[in-house]
Design a protein around this motif. Structure first.
Motif, short mmCIF file in Angstrom:
data_model
loop_
_atom_site.label_atom_id
_atom_site.label_comp_id
_atom_site.label_asym_id
_atom_site.label_seq_id
_atom_site.Cartn_x
_atom_site.Cartn_y
_atom_site.Cartn_z
N ILE A 165 0.84 -1.19 0.00
CA ILE A 165 0.00 0.00 0.00
C ILE A 165 0.88 1.25 0.00
O ILE A 165 2.05 1.20 0.41
CB ILE A 165 -0.97 0.06 1.20
N VAL A 166 0.33 2.35 -0.50
CA VAL A 166 0.92 3.66 -0.28
C VAL A 166 -0.05 4.42 0.61
O VAL A 166 -1.28 4.31 0.44
CB VAL A 166 1.15 4.43 -1.61
N CYS A 167 0.45 5.13 1.58
CA CYS A 167 -0.46 5.80 2.51
C CYS A 167 0.16 7.09 3.02
O CYS A 167 1.37 7.31 2.94
CB CYS A 167 -0.83 4.88 3.68
N LYS A 168 -0.69 7.96 3.53
CA LYS A 168 -0.27 9.24 4.09
C LYS A 168 -0.91 9.41 5.47
O LYS A 168 -2.12 9.24 5.62
CB LYS A 168 -0.69 10.41 3.19
N HIS A 169 -0.09 9.70 6.45
CA HIS A 169 -0.55 9.95 7.82
C HIS A 169 0.15 11.19 8.34
O HIS A 169 1.22 11.55 7.85
CB HIS A 169 -0.22 8.76 8.73
N ASN A 170 -0.44 11.82 9.35
CA ASN A 170 0.27 12.94 9.96
C ASN A 170 0.91 12.48 11.27
O ASN A 170 0.66 11.37 11.76
CB ASN A 170 -0.64 14.16 10.16
N ALA A 171 1.77 13.32 11.83
CA ALA A 171 2.54 12.95 13.01
C ALA A 171 1.64 12.60 14.19
O ALA A 171 1.91 11.65 14.93
CB ALA A 171 3.50 14.08 13.38
N ARG A 172 0.57 13.36 14.38
CA ARG A 172 -0.32 13.11 15.52
C ARG A 172 -0.96 11.73 15.41
O ARG A 172 -1.04 10.99 16.39
CB ARG A 172 -1.40 14.19 15.59
N ASN A 173 -1.40 11.38 14.21
CA ASN A 173 -2.03 10.09 14.00
C ASN A 173 -1.04 8.95 14.27
O ASN A 173 -1.39 7.95 14.90
CB ASN A 173 -2.55 10.03 12.56
N LEU A 174 0.20 9.10 13.83
CA LEU A 174 1.19 8.06 14.04
C LEU A 174 1.59 7.93 15.51
O LEU A 174 1.82 6.83 16.02
CB LEU A 174 2.43 8.33 13.18
N MET A 175 1.65 9.06 16.21
CA MET A 175 1.92 8.99 17.65
C MET A 175 0.84 8.19 18.36
O MET A 175 1.11 7.33 19.20
CB MET A 175 1.99 10.40 18.24
N ASP A 176 -0.42 8.49 18.00
CA ASP A 176 -1.54 7.78 18.62
C ASP A 176 -1.50 6.29 18.28
O ASP A 176 -1.74 5.44 19.14
CB ASP A 176 -2.85 8.39 18.14
N MET A 177 -1.18 5.97 17.04
CA MET A 177 -1.08 4.57 16.64
C MET A 177 -0.01 3.85 17.45
O MET A 177 -0.18 2.68 17.83
CB MET A 177 -0.76 4.47 15.15
N SER A 178 1.11 4.53 17.70
CA SER A 178 2.20 3.88 18.43
C SER A 178 1.76 3.45 19.82
O SER A 178 2.22 2.43 20.34
CB SER A 178 3.41 4.82 18.52
#
Length: 227
Positions: free
Chosen positions: A150-163
């Motif tokens: 897949i190719v995807c785009k996320h922002n920093a806040r979303n990735l922090m929450d995912m972590s």
């Protein structure tokens, strides 16, 4: 083996960007990148979460199972977007790669059964193709263990929450590996991303200082029950 590729469209200096965007709204001098960087660190430290929605990460996730990518899609906060390898146009009738979990890889008998399942599916897809079944229909027989891209785009806040969810020791092992691969890829992209990953990407127990899970791994103490 899966891999995470950070694309060139990714924000190179996320902390500086955060500081510049915040400074614009504060009436501050945004012409000095060092001041923007310092302001960005303050925003991170003070948990001004909205500011962390500005830096974007564009990436390719390649070689992970369809199962774990389906779970990746559950994190829809921050308006991420994604495209996935087509099961309509890509030829899977002549075989496909798949993920082998460690519990199966380390058990010869189980590995034989597992690879047999995958071979049977591949043979079945060939037979359906010979019967004139459209690829878009026969693809319903593909397993969750097959690898995809897949190719995807996320922002920093979303990735922090995912972590906070996916770096937990109780998260599925392939997802933990995917997220650790992402952390390594971002560390290698720029020093500012390295700082963010090292200071803000972590399981929620470390972020909160205690564990909220019913079935804890024991890494952090449980939160004390309310009086």
């Amino acid at each position: 083996m899966g891999k995470v590729i950070i694309q060139q469209y990714t924000t190179k200096y996320p902390i500086t960007m955060i500081g510049e965007e915040a400074g614009t709204c504060w009436g501050a001098d945004t012409s000095d990148s060092s001041k923007n960087y310092k302001r960005g660190l303050e925003c991170l430290s003070n948990e001004h979460g909205r500011t962390t929605e500005y830096p974007d990460v564009y990436m390719i996730l390649d070689g992970y199972s369809a199962r774990v990518i389906r779970e990746w899609y559950t994190h829809i906060g921050g308006s991420p977007t994604r495209l996935q390898a087509s099961t309509r146009y890509i030829d899977y009738e002549h075989g496909f790669d798949f993920v082998v979990p460690p519990t199966i890889q380390n058990n010869p008998q189980a590995l034989n059964v597992y690879t047999g399942i995958m071979a049977d599916i591949a043979d079945g897809l060939k037979e359906l193709d010979e019967l004139g079944i459209p690829r878009e229909d026969s693809a319903l027989g593909l397993p969750l263990g097959m690898t995809t891209r897949i190719v995807c785009k996320h922002n920093a806040r979303n990735l922090m929450d995912m972590s906070h969810q996916r770096m937990c020791n109780r998260a599925y092992h392939e997802y933990r590996k995917l997220f650790n691969d992402l952390c390594d890829a971002l560390r290698g992209y720029s020093e500012e991303w390295q700082y963010i990953v090292d200071h803000y990407f972590m399981p929620k127990c470390k972020y909160m200082g205690f564990c909220k899970e019913k079935y804890t791994c024991g890494l952090m103490p449980r939160r004390e029950a309310p009086m």
